[in-house]
Design a protein around this motif. Structure first.
Motif, short mmCIF file in Angstrom:
data_model
loop_
_atom_site.label_atom_id
_atom_site.label_comp_id
_atom_site.label_asym_id
_atom_site.label_seq_id
_atom_site.Cartn_x
_atom_site.Cartn_y
_atom_site.Cartn_z
N HIS A 83 11.16 4.16 -9.55
CA HIS A 83 11.06 5.44 -10.59
C HIS A 83 10.06 6.43 -9.67
CE1 HIS A 83 13.25 3.63 -13.78
NE2 HIS A 83 12.60 2.79 -13.56
N PHE A 84 9.69 6.32 -8.55
CA PHE A 84 8.50 6.77 -7.78
C PHE A 84 7.27 6.49 -8.47
CE2 PHE A 84 6.25 10.26 -6.38
CZ PHE A 84 6.03 10.28 -4.93
N TYR A 85 6.77 6.55 -9.69
CA TYR A 85 5.97 6.27 -10.34
C TYR A 85 6.01 4.96 -11.26
CZ TYR A 85 3.01 9.99 -8.19
OH TYR A 85 2.18 10.82 -7.47
N PRO A 86 5.42 3.91 -11.57
CA PRO A 86 3.98 3.73 -10.87
C PRO A 86 4.13 3.01 -9.69
CG PRO A 86 4.82 2.11 -12.61
CD PRO A 86 5.85 3.06 -12.66
N ASN A 87 2.91 3.20 -9.05
CA ASN A 87 2.86 2.70 -7.68
C ASN A 87 1.62 1.74 -7.58
OD1 ASN A 87 5.08 4.01 -6.21
ND2 ASN A 87 3.63 5.73 -6.44
N LEU A 88 1.44 0.69 -6.79
CA LEU A 88 0.46 -0.02 -6.93
C LEU A 88 -0.46 0.12 -5.37
CD1 LEU A 88 1.99 -3.60 -7.94
CD2 LEU A 88 0.69 -1.96 -9.46
N ASN A 89 -1.66 0.40 -5.35
CA ASN A 89 -2.22 0.55 -4.15
C ASN A 89 -3.45 -0.53 -4.18
OD1 ASN A 89 -3.97 1.50 -2.16
ND2 ASN A 89 -3.88 3.74 -2.57
N PHE A 90 -3.31 -1.27 -3.01
CA PHE A 90 -4.23 -2.51 -3.15
C PHE A 90 -5.43 -1.95 -2.12
CE2 PHE A 90 -0.68 -4.68 -4.33
CZ PHE A 90 -1.05 -5.53 -5.35
N ALA A 91 -5.42 -0.88 -1.32
CA ALA A 91 -6.46 -0.45 -0.56
C ALA A 91 -7.54 0.40 -1.14
CB ALA A 91 -5.73 0.26 0.58
N TYR A 92 -7.62 0.80 -2.19
CA TYR A 92 -8.56 1.61 -2.67
C TYR A 92 -10.07 1.05 -2.89
CZ TYR A 92 -10.42 5.11 -6.22
OH TYR A 92 -11.43 6.02 -6.84
N LYS A 93 -10.09 -0.23 -3.44
CA LYS A 93 -10.90 -0.84 -3.49
C LYS A 93 -10.92 -2.19 -3.25
CE LYS A 93 -14.11 1.75 -6.79
NZ LYS A 93 -14.55 1.82 -8.02
N LYS A 94 -11.61 -3.09 -2.34
CA LYS A 94 -11.51 -4.35 -2.59
C LYS A 94 -11.57 -5.10 -3.64
CE LYS A 94 -13.00 -8.02 1.02
NZ LYS A 94 -12.02 -8.19 1.82
N GLY A 95 -10.57 -6.16 -4.01
CA GLY A 95 -10.73 -6.81 -4.92
C GLY A 95 -10.25 -6.25 -6.08
N MET A 96 -9.37 -5.06 -6.04
CA MET A 96 -8.95 -4.29 -7.11
C MET A 96 -7.45 -3.88 -6.81
SD MET A 96 -11.76 -3.96 -9.05
CE MET A 96 -11.86 -2.41 -10.05
N VAL A 97 -6.79 -3.21 -7.88
CA VAL A 97 -5.44 -2.67 -7.60
C VAL A 97 -5.64 -1.53 -8.26
CG1 VAL A 97 -4.21 -3.65 -9.19
CG2 VAL A 97 -2.86 -2.90 -7.51
N THR A 98 -5.13 -0.28 -7.54
CA THR A 98 -4.95 1.03 -8.33
C THR A 98 -3.64 1.17 -8.61
OG1 THR A 98 -6.96 1.83 -7.52
CG2 THR A 98 -5.32 3.42 -8.17
N MET A 99 -3.30 1.50 -10.17
CA MET A 99 -2.00 1.52 -10.44
C MET A 99 -1.69 3.45 -10.68
SD MET A 99 0.02 -0.58 -13.40
CE MET A 99 1.66 -0.87 -13.22
N GLU A 100 -0.98 3.83 -9.95
CA GLU A 100 -0.83 5.24 -10.02
C GLU A 100 0.25 5.57 -10.99
OE1 GLU A 100 0.00 6.42 -5.84
OE2 GLU A 100 -2.22 5.67 -5.34
N PHE A 101 0.03 6.21 -12.00
CA PHE A 101 1.20 6.61 -13.16
C PHE A 101 1.77 7.91 -12.75
CE2 PHE A 101 -1.55 3.49 -15.16
CZ PHE A 101 -0.46 2.33 -15.45
N ASP A 102 0.97 8.92 -12.24
CA ASP A 102 1.32 10.31 -11.93
C ASP A 102 0.29 10.75 -10.77
OD1 ASP A 102 -0.33 11.74 -13.31
OD2 ASP A 102 1.04 11.56 -15.16
N GLY A 103 0.83 12.04 -10.32
CA GLY A 103 -0.20 12.70 -9.49
C GLY A 103 -1.43 12.82 -10.01
#
Length: 189
Positions: A77-97
């Motif tokens: 669906h383009f969103y959500p996305n998972l980003n494992f690079a934002y902070k070590k030991g964390m995952v960022t879930m991007e829901f929209d811009g």
């Protein structure tokens, strides 16, 4: 601005295409969304062979600091996305811009456990802090969902609070907040 749009249209092949973006179905689960997209007529024939698909063998590779491709996973669906690079030991879930939440993770060779202890960066309420009157809902510090590899380019999310996830997703029927599958980022060379 017009120059940027023209260049973008040229890169994508055509702005006039009436075709829809391929959708993952049970029949096509072994073919990732991006492989289907690359094979579609939206990507010009001359560029299809230049798309690089990243493949993973373990969950530790996904959060590795040495592989820049491993950090970003997209939903159909383009969103959500998972980003494992934002902070070590964390995952960022991007829901929209304008809305993302960062969660702590625990990584093993076979899974990534995501804990409900979120750091919020969101300009609007998307409903994920609501309990919906349920007795079983995510609570701070407890496991929230588990990610596993379905194949070398697909992550599956198994949510521990299914009723709560369904309530949140019902608030966003066209673009659910919590999806079952995430696909490895590709790079178009």
């Amino acid at each position: 601005m017009k120059k940027s749009i023209v260049i973008l249209c040229w890169l994508l092949g055509s702005c006039q295409s009436n075709e829809t973006t391929p959708v993952s179905t049970p029949e096509t689960e072994d073919t990732t969304f991006y492989q289907a997209y690359a094979a579609s007529s939206k990507v010009p024939e001359t560029r299809r062979s230049k798309i690089l698909f990243v493949k993973f063998k373990s969950m530790r590779e996904i959060v590795s600091d040495t592989n820049s491709f491993s950090t970003y996973w997209r939903s159909i669906h383009f969103y959500p996305n998972l980003n494992f690079a934002y902070k070590k030991g964390m995952v960022t879930m991007e829901f929209d811009g304008q809305c993302e939440y960062t969660y702590p993770i625990k990584v093993t060779d076979k899974s990534i456990t995501v804990f409900y202890d979120m750091q919020e960066d969101c300009t609007h309420d998307i409903g994920i802090k609501s309990t919906f009157g349920l007795k079983n809902y995510p609570q701070k510090g407890l496991p929230f969902f588990v990610l596993t590899l379905v194949n070398d380019t697909t992550l599956q999310a198994d949510y521990l609070y299914k009723d709560w996830v369904n309530k949140v997703n019902a608030l966003h029927p066209k673009y659910p907040c919590y999806v079952k599958r995430f696909y490895a980022k590709t790079r178009d060379l």
